[in-house]
Scaffold this motif. Structure first.
Motif, PDB file in Angstrom:
ATOM      1  N   ILE A 162       0.836  -1.211  -0.155  1.00 16.12           N
ATOM      2  CA  ILE A 162       0.014  -0.066  -0.110  1.00 16.12           C
ATOM      3  C   ILE A 162       0.955   1.274   0.004  1.00 16.12           C
ATOM      4  CG2 ILE A 162      -0.284   0.252   2.644  1.00 16.12           C
ATOM      5  CD1 ILE A 162      -2.958   1.000  -0.244  1.00 16.12           C
ATOM      6  N   GLN A 163       1.932   1.367   0.412  1.00 15.56           N
ATOM      7  CA  GLN A 163       2.857   2.528   0.782  1.00 15.56           C
ATOM      8  C   GLN A 163       3.612   2.913  -0.433  1.00 15.56           C
ATOM      9  OE1 GLN A 163       2.451   4.497   3.291  1.00 15.56           O
ATOM     10  NE2 GLN A 163       1.050   3.125   4.101  1.00 15.56           N
ATOM     11  N   GLU A 164       3.715   1.713  -1.638  1.00 18.30           N
ATOM     12  CA  GLU A 164       4.267   2.099  -2.910  1.00 18.30           C
ATOM     13  C   GLU A 164       3.483   2.117  -3.972  1.00 18.30           C
ATOM     14  OE1 GLU A 164       6.166  -2.233  -3.382  1.00 18.30           O
ATOM     15  OE2 GLU A 164       6.809  -1.195  -1.598  1.00 18.30           O
ATOM     16  N   ILE A 165       2.280   2.065  -3.905  1.00 23.92           N
ATOM     17  CA  ILE A 165       1.330   2.079  -4.955  1.00 23.92           C
ATOM     18  C   ILE A 165       0.356   3.317  -5.105  1.00 23.92           C
ATOM     19  CG2 ILE A 165       1.380  -0.357  -5.250  1.00 23.92           C
ATOM     20  CD1 ILE A 165      -1.532  -0.457  -3.996  1.00 23.92           C
ATOM     21  N   ASP A 166       0.155   3.633  -6.367  1.00 21.90           N
ATOM     22  CA  ASP A 166      -0.555   4.659  -6.903  1.00 21.90           C
ATOM     23  C   ASP A 166      -2.173   4.376  -7.034  1.00 21.90           C
ATOM     24  OD1 ASP A 166       1.646   6.848  -6.951  1.00 21.90           O
ATOM     25  OD2 ASP A 166       2.216   5.285  -8.663  1.00 21.90           O
ATOM     26  N   CYS A 167      -2.453   3.077  -7.529  1.00 20.41           N
ATOM     27  CA  CYS A 167      -3.684   2.527  -7.770  1.00 20.41           C
ATOM     28  C   CYS A 167      -3.746   1.079  -7.619  1.00 20.41           C
ATOM     29  CB  CYS A 167      -3.935   2.995  -9.319  1.00 20.41           C
ATOM     30  SG  CYS A 167      -5.664   2.753  -9.631  1.00 20.41           S
ATOM     31  N   ILE A 168      -4.999   0.848  -7.134  1.00 13.87           N
ATOM     32  CA  ILE A 168      -5.293  -0.425  -7.135  1.00 13.87           C
ATOM     33  C   ILE A 168      -6.556  -1.010  -7.958  1.00 13.87           C
ATOM     34  CG2 ILE A 168      -6.416  -2.348  -5.366  1.00 13.87           C
ATOM     35  CD1 ILE A 168      -5.399  -0.722  -3.203  1.00 13.87           C
ATOM     36  N   MET A 169      -6.044  -1.665  -8.693  1.00 13.41           N
ATOM     37  CA  MET A 169      -7.073  -2.249  -9.713  1.00 13.41           C
ATOM     38  C   MET A 169      -7.783  -3.521  -9.279  1.00 13.41           C
ATOM     39  SD  MET A 169      -5.244  -1.446 -13.333  1.00 13.41           S
ATOM     40  CE  MET A 169      -6.812  -1.513 -14.455  1.00 13.41           C
ATOM     41  N   VAL A 170      -9.114  -3.591  -9.118  1.00 17.06           N
ATOM     42  CA  VAL A 170      -9.996  -4.744  -8.452  1.00 17.06           C
ATOM     43  C   VAL A 170     -10.480  -5.362  -9.260  1.00 17.06           C
ATOM     44  CG1 VAL A 170     -11.365  -5.488  -6.760  1.00 17.06           C
ATOM     45  CG2 VAL A 170     -10.353  -3.334  -6.075  1.00 17.06           C
ATOM     46  N   GLY A 171     -10.120  -6.996  -9.507  1.00 15.94           N
ATOM     47  CA  GLY A 171     -10.834  -7.522 -10.872  1.00 15.94           C
ATOM     48  C   GLY A 171     -12.085  -7.575 -10.472  1.00 15.94           C
ATOM     49  N   PRO A 172     -12.919  -7.814 -11.376  1.00 14.29           N
ATOM     50  CA  PRO A 172     -14.359  -7.523 -11.394  1.00 14.29           C
ATOM     51  C   PRO A 172     -15.209  -8.749 -10.700  1.00 14.29           C
ATOM     52  CG  PRO A 172     -13.606  -8.237 -13.703  1.00 14.29           C
ATOM     53  CD  PRO A 172     -12.407  -7.895 -12.735  1.00 14.29           C
ATOM     54  N   HIS A 173     -14.441  -9.855 -10.563  1.00 18.09           N
ATOM     55  CA  HIS A 173     -14.964 -11.026  -9.947  1.00 18.09           C
ATOM     56  C   HIS A 173     -14.829 -10.880  -8.284  1.00 18.09           C
ATOM     57  CE1 HIS A 173     -10.905 -11.572 -10.565  1.00 18.09           C
ATOM     58  NE2 HIS A 173     -10.661 -12.128  -9.544  1.00 18.09           N
ATOM     59  N   LEU A 174     -14.115  -9.563  -7.825  1.00 18.88           N
ATOM     60  CA  LEU A 174     -14.026  -9.269  -6.392  1.00 18.88           C
ATOM     61  C   LEU A 174     -14.688  -8.194  -6.292  1.00 18.88           C
ATOM     62  CD1 LEU A 174     -10.289  -9.982  -5.893  1.00 18.88           C
ATOM     63  CD2 LEU A 174     -12.211 -11.572  -5.184  1.00 18.88           C
ATOM     64  N   ALA A 175     -15.974  -7.809  -6.832  1.00 18.66           N
ATOM     65  CA  ALA A 175     -16.651  -6.535  -6.694  1.00 18.66           C
ATOM     66  C   ALA A 175     -17.102  -6.468  -5.368  1.00 18.66           C
ATOM     67  CB  ALA A 175     -17.840  -6.376  -7.558  1.00 18.66           C
ATOM     68  N   TYR A 176     -17.404  -7.619  -4.619  1.00 17.05           N
ATOM     69  CA  TYR A 176     -18.083  -7.515  -3.300  1.00 17.05           C
ATOM     70  C   TYR A 176     -16.908  -7.223  -2.380  1.00 17.05           C
ATOM     71  CZ  TYR A 176     -15.150 -11.923  -2.599  1.00 17.05           C
ATOM     72  OH  TYR A 176     -14.243 -12.770  -2.476  1.00 17.05           O
ATOM     73  N   LEU A 177     -15.743  -7.034  -2.616  1.00 19.96           N
ATOM     74  CA  LEU A 177     -14.655  -6.505  -1.844  1.00 19.96           C
ATOM     75  C   LEU A 177     -14.291  -5.015  -2.152  1.00 19.96           C
ATOM     76  CD1 LEU A 177     -12.202  -9.340  -1.856  1.00 19.96           C
ATOM     77  CD2 LEU A 177     -13.538  -8.703   0.124  1.00 19.96           C
ATOM     78  N   ALA A 178     -14.682  -4.460  -3.276  1.00 23.87           N
ATOM     79  CA  ALA A 178     -14.387  -3.235  -3.610  1.00 23.87           C
ATOM     80  C   ALA A 178     -14.524  -2.124  -2.944  1.00 23.87           C
ATOM     81  CB  ALA A 178     -14.899  -3.050  -4.963  1.00 23.87           C
ATOM     82  N   GLU A 179     -15.675  -2.106  -2.012  1.00 24.85           N
ATOM     83  CA  GLU A 179     -16.023  -0.997  -1.103  1.00 24.85           C
ATOM     84  C   GLU A 179     -14.913  -1.139   0.328  1.00 24.85           C
ATOM     85  OE1 GLU A 179     -17.877   1.693  -1.390  1.00 24.85           O
ATOM     86  OE2 GLU A 179     -18.131   1.079  -3.256  1.00 24.85           O
ATOM     87  N   GLU A 180     -14.889  -2.286   0.709  1.00 28.16           N
ATOM     88  CA  GLU A 180     -13.797  -2.482   1.627  1.00 28.16           C
ATOM     89  C   GLU A 180     -12.320  -2.092   1.305  1.00 28.16           C
ATOM     90  OE1 GLU A 180     -11.761  -6.231   3.719  1.00 28.16           O
ATOM     91  OE2 GLU A 180     -14.155  -6.484   3.345  1.00 28.16           O
TER      92      GLU A 180
END
Length: 104
Positions: free
Chosen positions: A48-66
Motif C-alpha cells: 500500500i505504501q508504494e502504489i498509486d492505484c489498486i485495480m480490483v478484478g470484477p470477480h471481487l466486486a464484493y470487496l471493492a468497497e472495503e
C-alpha cells in the motif's frame, strides 16, 4: 508524470497475471512508465505504501468497497475493473479505464 505503480488485485488466478502483463505492454507502447503487479487482496497491506492505484478484478466486486477504504488513509486510488475488458484480457482498454480514473 512519474512512474505509476499499480497493484492489480485478484483472487489468485492466472488471468490477472496475464492482464497485468497486457497492461504493461499497452503502457510501454504509449511511452508510459508503469509497474503493474498482480497480487491477492490479502497482500494489499504489504504494497500500500508504494502504489498509486489498486485495480480490483470484477470477480471481487464484493470487496471493492472495503478496499476503497484505503483511499481514506493512503494516497491511493481504487478502481473496479470492468468485466468486458477483463474477460478478454484487453490491456489497452484496461489502461484507458485506469487513466480515466487517475485523471479524476
Amino acid at each position: 508524470m512519474s512512474k505509476l505503480n499499480v497493484l492489480l488485485v485478484c483472487g489468485s488466478g492466472l488471468s490477472s497475471g496475464f492482464m497485468a502483463a497486457n497492461i504493461r505492454k499497452a503502457a510501454k507502447k504509449r511511452g508510459l512508465e508503469m509497474d503493474v503487479r498482480a497480487r491477492s487482496e490479502s497482500e494489499i497491506e504489504s504494497y500500500i505504501q508504494e502504489i498509486d492505484c489498486i485495480m480490483v478484478g470484477p470477480h471481487l466486486a464484493y470487496l471493492a468497497e472495503e478496499i476503497k477504504d484505503y483511499e481514506k488513509t493512503c494516497d491511493v486510488k481504487v478502481m473496479l475493473m470492468r468485466g468486458d475488458y477483463y474477460a478478454s484480457l484487453d490491456g489497452e482498454k484496461a489502461l484507458d479505464h485506469l487513466m480515466d480514473v487517475l485523471e479524476k
